[in-house]
Every structure is written in structure tokens, then in C-alpha cells.
Design an enzyme around this catalytic site. Structure first.
Site, PDB file in Angstrom:
ATOM      1  CG  ASP A 190      32.271  32.686  47.076  1.00 38.27           C
ATOM      2  OD1 ASP A 190      31.749  33.145  46.036  1.00 38.27           O
ATOM      3  OD2 ASP A 190      33.447  32.944  47.426  1.00 38.27           O
ATOM      4  CD1 TRP A 215      38.894  31.941  44.899  1.00 40.05           C
ATOM      5  CD2 TRP A 215      38.856  33.702  46.285  1.00 40.05           C
ATOM      6  NE1 TRP A 215      39.544  32.990  44.287  1.00 40.05           N
ATOM      7  CE2 TRP A 215      39.535  34.069  45.103  1.00 40.05           C
ATOM      8  CE3 TRP A 215      38.727  34.640  47.306  1.00 40.05           C
ATOM      9  CZ2 TRP A 215      40.077  35.349  44.919  1.00 40.05           C
ATOM     10  CZ3 TRP A 215      39.268  35.919  47.127  1.00 40.05           C
ATOM     11  CH2 TRP A 215      39.929  36.255  45.941  1.00 40.05           C
ATOM     12  CE  LYS A 229      35.230  35.303  39.993  1.00 41.29           C
ATOM     13  NZ  LYS A 229      36.607  35.517  39.604  1.00 41.29           N
TER      14      LYS A 229
END
Ligand code: PMP
Length: 361
Positions: free
Chosen positions: A173, A102, A197
Site C-alpha cells: 500500500d 493503515w 497525496k
């Protein structure tokens, strides 16, 4: 109690209490005669909901007054563009720390907007991945910001300590780790997280930004990606994802009701330890991350005999344990055990893994 335990990395399971409340209120929210999703975002009822959700998040994360909380669209990837557009001055550069897939994707997207200096901080020793200490990260003193991903959802690698490089803003992030453990927001210039999430359904992205970083966007920044526009309009410059905002608010209330972030952090540590301890005790399963950097949210593991993968997944499903298949880039299995995954779900998974091992050894 959910019918299955859902180990999906996101969209992920939500607390059963939240889903039941949403179900009860679905077509008639607070006696308005409407679903909350049918109300104007500018109605006084929705504005009150929005204000409360922000206040609850501020309380949960102890967000200082000099930070703005923005409720945005566009997911984590939307922020991969919004961050350089808002924070990278023309002619400047930003450091991107690569610790997995990511952070790598974030750097690649940011390259569309200016000079990005990516550097990998992961080292592999004897097949185990570890992270270089912060003092070996090469950060130039004039960088506009340092971007990193504290929890790599795909790789299962998490950095618990927060880096510091003088006054350079740290941009994080936190899509797959926000609200899972206490953090000091003061140490960050900007935190962002897709909701799907630990916060709520997809479609909502939270940005927590220090006020002095506002007002620096490039002039061609689309207004829905401009943090200053969002802040000046209380995240309602255009129609926000109202239903996702409502559900996020219910999740924040739920988290407060069970003791907040410190309480869930204890449960999260316990759940992760249970699973890692079992994986480590067995030669049938393996994990490849240095124990100091093992994610508490996303736990990848591999069966030593990969020809058993399909049998493992289908037997798990029969037992009510779903979405355990690893990300296509790394293969194997992955158990995502966010805040909403109860301890019993992880206990059941470990019991299943033991039985599967006994049967197939
Ligand atoms: N960052 C991280 C750490 C993620 O886990 C994800 C999604 N799994 C993203 C960014 C991308 O998020 P989205 O799909 O909301 O754009």
C-alpha cells in the site's frame, strides 16, 4: 505560489503549476470546446490523454513491461477488499504485516474474504517506535502474498527497504509514498495507491500488478474490482474518474519536467531532514519514531506542553500554515510534506516553530 502552505495528509496540495494549467484548460480543453470532464472516456482525445498518463507513470517509475497499470475507483480502502478477492485462493492464506493504523485496517478488511494472518512488527523501546528486521517477520512459505504498508500516513513510520520472502508476491500500500523516491517495481507483485497525496485528486486509485497475478480472482468478485477485467478493458470497463485521470496526467508531466523521481527524492530528503533536525534539536517538540524508519512524507510531532496545541494551530494558520493538526488517533501535530510541498513551505514551518517555541518556552 499558493496563498497558504497546506500540510493536509490527503487530499493534499497539488503543484501550483498543475493547478494553473488545469485552470487555463478548464472550460476548453485542447480546443475541443469542452472541459476534459465533459468528454467521453472513449473519445480519441481522452484515450490519447489516458495512454500518455500511463506512459509517463511507467517512465517515472520504470515499470517493467510485464506489469499492468490500472486506473481504478474506490481509493485505498477499495483495494483492501479487491486484493484478497483477486489474490487469495479459496483455502489459502495471506500474511499481513502490521506497522501502523493503515496496515491494520487493510488486514481487518481482508478478513472478510479468507484466512488472514496479521502480525505486528513494531516494537517500542524507551518510547521510540522501531520495526523488527525482516528476518524476524514470520512468513509461511505457502502464503498467497505478503501485504505491508511502506509508509504509515497516520503514524509517520516508513520502511525504505523492500522485504523479500522467496517467490511470495509482495503487495504494498503505497498510498502516501508512491513517486516520492525511486523503487524497484520488480520486487513487488502488486503496488497500489489512492491518488490524493502524490498523484492527484481523490477518486482515482492506481494499481500496478504483475501479469502472472491476473486471472486468479474469486468468481464472486464484482467486475469493477476485478483486475483482469480492468486490464482487458484498459481500465475503461466502466466510466473511469476522467477528470482525476487528467489531473494525474498533469502531475506526471510536472514531475518529469522537474527531473523525475530521483530529483524529487533529493528534495524530499532535504525537506524531511530540515524538520526532523529541528524537532530533535529542541526539547519543546518531539517525534517518537526510530530515525531509520521516519517517514519523509508524514511527520508527526508533539508539543511537550499539549495545552499549547490550540494556540500552535491557530498561530500557524495565521501565518498561512494550515492543516497541521495530528490525526485524531495519535493527537499532536502532523506535517504532511508530499512531492507538491515546496522546500519554502517546510522552511517557513520550521521558522514558525522556532518563533512559537521562543514565545512560549
Ligand atoms: N492507505 C493509506 C496508507 C492511507 O494513507 C489511506 C488514506 N489516508 C488509505 C489507505 C485509505 O485511502 P482511501 O481514503 O482512499 O480509501
Amino acid at each position: 505560489m499558493s496563498a497558504v502552505y497546506n500540510f493536509c495528509a490527503g487530499p493534499a496540495m497539488l503543484p501550483t503549476a498543475v493547478m494553473s494549467k488545469a485552470q487555463q484548460e478548464f472550460i476548453n480543453w485542447q480546443n475541443t470546446g469542452c472541459s476534459v470532464m465533459e468528454l467521453s472516456h472513449r473519445s480519441k482525445e481522452f484515450m490519447a490523454l489516458a495512454t500518455k498518463a500511463e506512459a509517463d507513470l511507467r517512465q517515472l517509475m520504470n515499470i517493467p513491461v510485464n506489469y499492468r497499470v490500472l486506473f481504478c475507483h474506490g481509493g485505498g480502502r477499495g483495494q483492501f477488499s479487491a486484493i484478497p478477492m483477486n489474490l487469495l485462493p479459496v483455502g489459502g492464506h495471506a500474511e499481513y504485516i502490521i506497522s501502523g493504523s493503515w496496515s491494520k485496517a487493510a488486514a481487518k478488511e481482508a478478513e472478510n474474504f479468507g484466512e488472514i494472518r496479521p502480525q505486528s512488527v513494531v516494537e517500542e523501546r524507551d518510547g521510540i517506535k522501531t520495526v523488527k528486521p525482516f528476518d524476524q517477520w514470520e512468513i509461511s512459505p505457502d502464503a498467497a502474498y505478503v501485504h505491508y504498508c511502506p509508509n504509515e500516513t497516520v503514524d509517520g513510520l516508513e520502511l525504505f527497504d523492500i522485504p523479500k520472502f522467496g517467490d511470495i508476491p509482495i503487495v504494498a500500500d503505497m498510498s502516501s509514498t508512491i513517486l516520492s523516491h525511486d523503487i524497484d517495481v520488480n520486487k513487488f507483485g502488486l503496488i497500489y495507491a489512492g491518488a490524493q497525496k502524490n498523484i492527484g485528486p481523490s477518486g482515482l486509485t492506481i494499481v500496478i500488478v504483475r501479469e502472472d497475478l491476473l486471472g486468479k480472482a474469486r468468481t464472486d468478485t464484482p467486475c469493477i474490482m476485478n483486475y483482469t477485467t480492468a486490464a482487458e478493458n484498459d481500465s475503461m470497463y466502466n466510466t473511469p474518474p476522467t477528470y482525476a485521470w487528467y489531473l494525474a496526467g498533469l502531475v506526471f508531466e510536472w514531475l518529469k519536467s522537474i527531473g523525475g523521481v530521483a530529483a524529487i527524492e533529493k528534495v524530499n530528503k532535504h525537506k524531511a531532514k530540515l524538520l526532523y533536525d529541528y524537532v530533535d534539536s529542541s526539547t519543546f517538540y518531539q517525534n517518537n519514531i526510530d530515525e531509520n524508519f521516519r517517514s519523509r512524507m508524514n511527520i508527526p510531532f508533539w508539543l511537550q506542553d499539549e495545552s499549547l496545541n490550540e494556540a500552535f494551530l491557530s498561530a500557524a494558520k495565521e501565518d498561512g500554515l494550515v492543516a497541521l493538526k495530528g490525526h485524531r488517533m495519535v493527537g499532536g501535530m502532523r506535517a504532511s510534506i508530499y512531492n507538491a510541498m515546496p522546500l519554502e513551505g517546510v522552511e517557513k514551518l520550521v521558522d514558525f516553530m522556532k518563533t512559537f517555541e521562543q514565545r512560549n518556552r
